[in-house]
Design an enzyme around this catalytic site. Structure first.
Site, short mmCIF file in Angstrom:
data_model
loop_
_atom_site.label_atom_id
_atom_site.label_comp_id
_atom_site.label_asym_id
_atom_site.label_seq_id
_atom_site.Cartn_x
_atom_site.Cartn_y
_atom_site.Cartn_z
N LYS A 1 -18.77 -6.98 65.36
CA LYS A 1 -19.77 -7.60 64.48
C LYS A 1 -21.01 -7.89 65.30
CE LYS A 1 -19.74 -8.92 60.16
NZ LYS A 1 -18.90 -8.55 59.03
N ASP B 1 -24.49 -6.39 56.72
CA ASP B 1 -23.76 -7.60 56.34
C ASP B 1 -24.84 -8.48 55.68
OD1 ASP B 1 -20.95 -8.95 56.85
OD2 ASP B 1 -22.40 -10.53 57.23
#
Ligand code: GLU
Length: 452
Positions: free
Chosen positions: A127, A167
């Site tokens: 991430k 995201d």
């Protein structure tokens, strides 16, 4: 935690990461549910599997300097957390938001490892992102920021190394600018990012995938009980990509969707949100980049509630699709008091651990985000496959694959829960089923690959 190994790891994680509340929350949630598996897998401790599962393989942190339209200089912080590559290249989104820090990205990376494992596709977990917020910035400012971000990130990623995607606040516009800069610096055209535009290697259905996949998963949960969505009142939080397409699929399946929200408040539409109204919301959010309060000005059947959360609205099913920790213990109590029977998470860790405990105690249907929102990253995996074979599949083909992946994830969680005795009559502990199923696959791969 009763298991001595799990307990020791939890104490060590708390001591080492005391300043990372979101990461600790995510680890606690997983460790508490892994105990039945750890009890049955004596090989884990001598292989230091839990120690390695809670420590990212690599964390990259960098300066992102950029210039605004008035010529002023700014500096943001960029990150990529490469958490675990046991089952494939690191894979996971980039988040651009003021709240982004190491704790948030480590929680997201940690969850991504298990989520990607559940998809059945060969993807490790990672991430990244920045504390840069694109809201209120011009397209050119966003472009300059993305170019600067990629000018550092490019050296750490690659189609077989680490494949970022979007995201929160990173959508098609941002991915386009990031991809352009990667291609320019590397002088190569590969599937290094997913969520790309359809004209340059993106996959059909990727935009819809997280929201659609969430509803496919929830549809399977209802099916187990012989039910479907027809006539069910549903609340959805958020109004971004996940919320929009969750609402769209719910409407297609005959549910009545009555809410959407953003960080300022929520709208309640007593008549239900129709496809036409939803198309207006898509335009509002993706093109005009406006606030959800404008919905109530546009449609007289709706009311706007400033500073309130959707969980106070009476419903049969609830879909948290905004962000982490948006649904707390008191919200869970309110939902249960109003008769809510199904909660499926479109966001990552939207319910805190106390809220989840309420859902489990009440034995309602509860789907944790890492299982129910895995359709986004799964379709990213399908985008990677299409890029590798230099082909693009039809929307129907991708949608059918997404549906079948979500059915598989559902069945895997259900069967794992059954295998470990985590069911009780009609009740199924999907949370533990998801965590154990995701974990066991990664743990087995790590053991096979030795101490790395
Ligand atoms: N950010 C999404 C997630 O939380 C998608 C990641 C991806 O497509 O790589 O799973």
């Amino acid at each position: 935690m009763k298991n001595a190994y799990v307990n020791r790891i939890w104490e060590e994680v708390k001591a080492k990461n005391a300043n990372e509340p979101e990461f600790l929350q995510a680890v606690e949630e997983v460790l508490t549910t892994l105990e039945p598996a750890v009890d049955k897998m004596p090989e884990l401790e001598p292989n230091a599997i839990l120690e390695r599962m809670v420590e990212p393989e690599r964390v990259i942190m960098f300066r992102v300097p950029w210039m605004d339209d008035a010529g002023n200089y700014h500096v943001n912080r960029g990150f990529r957390v490469q958490f675990n590559s046991a089952i494939g290249p690191y894979k996971g989104g980039l988040r651009f938001s003021k709240e982004v820090n190491l704790s948030v990205l480590k929680f997201l990376g940690f969850e991504q490892v298990l989520k990607n494992s559940l998809t059945t596709l060969p993807m490790g977990g990672g991430k990244g992102g920045s504390d840069f917020d694109p809201h209120g910035k011009s397209d050119k400012e966003v472009m300059r920021f993305c170019q600067s971000f990629m000018t550092e990130l490019y050296r750490h990623i690659g189609a077989d190394v680490d494949v970022p995607a979007g995201d929160k606040n990173v959508g098609g516009r941002e991915i386009g600018y990031l991809f352009g800069q990667y291609k320019r610096i590397r002088d190569e055209y590969t599937g290094v990012l997913t969520g790309k535009g359809l004209t340059f290697g993106g996959s059909l259905i990727r935009t819809e995938a997280t929201g659609y996949g969430l509803i496919y998963f929830a549809r399977e949960m209802l099916k187990v009980k012989g039910q479907d969505f027809k006539g069910k009142t549903c609340v959805v939080s958020g109004s971004g990509n996940v919320a929009q397409y969750a609402a769209e699929k719910l409407i297609q399946l005959g549910a009545k969707v009555v809410t959407l929200s953003d960080s300022s408040g929520y709208i309640y539409d007593a008549d239900g949100i129709t496809q036409e109204k939803l198309d207006w919301v898509k335009e509002l959010k993706c093109v005009k980049r406006g606030r959800i309060s404008e919905y109530a000005k546009q449609f007289p059947s709706a009311k706007y509630f400033e500073g309130k959360k959707v969980w106070e609205v009476k419903c049969d099913c609830a879909f948290p699709c905004a962000t982490q920790n948006e649904l707390l213990e008191a919200d869970a109590e309110m939902l249960l008091k109003n008769g809510c029977k199904l909660v499926a998470e479109g966001a990552n860790m939207p319910s805190d651990n106390a809220a989840v405990a309420k859902f489990q105690a009440a034995k309602i249907m509860y789907a944790p985000g890492k299982a129910s929102n895995a359709g986004g990253v799964a379709t990213s995996g399908l985008e990677m496959s299409q890029n590798s074979e230099r082909l693009s599949w039809s929307a129907a083909e991708v949608d059918a694959k997404l549906d079948s992946i979500m059915c598989n994830i559902h069945d895997n969680c259900l069967n794992t829960a059954k295998r470990f005795g985590l069911t009780d009559g009609e009740y199924i502990n999907y949370q533990a089923g998801a965590n154990i199923a995701g974990f066991v696959k990664v743990a087995e791969a790590m053991i096979a690959q030795g101490l790395v």
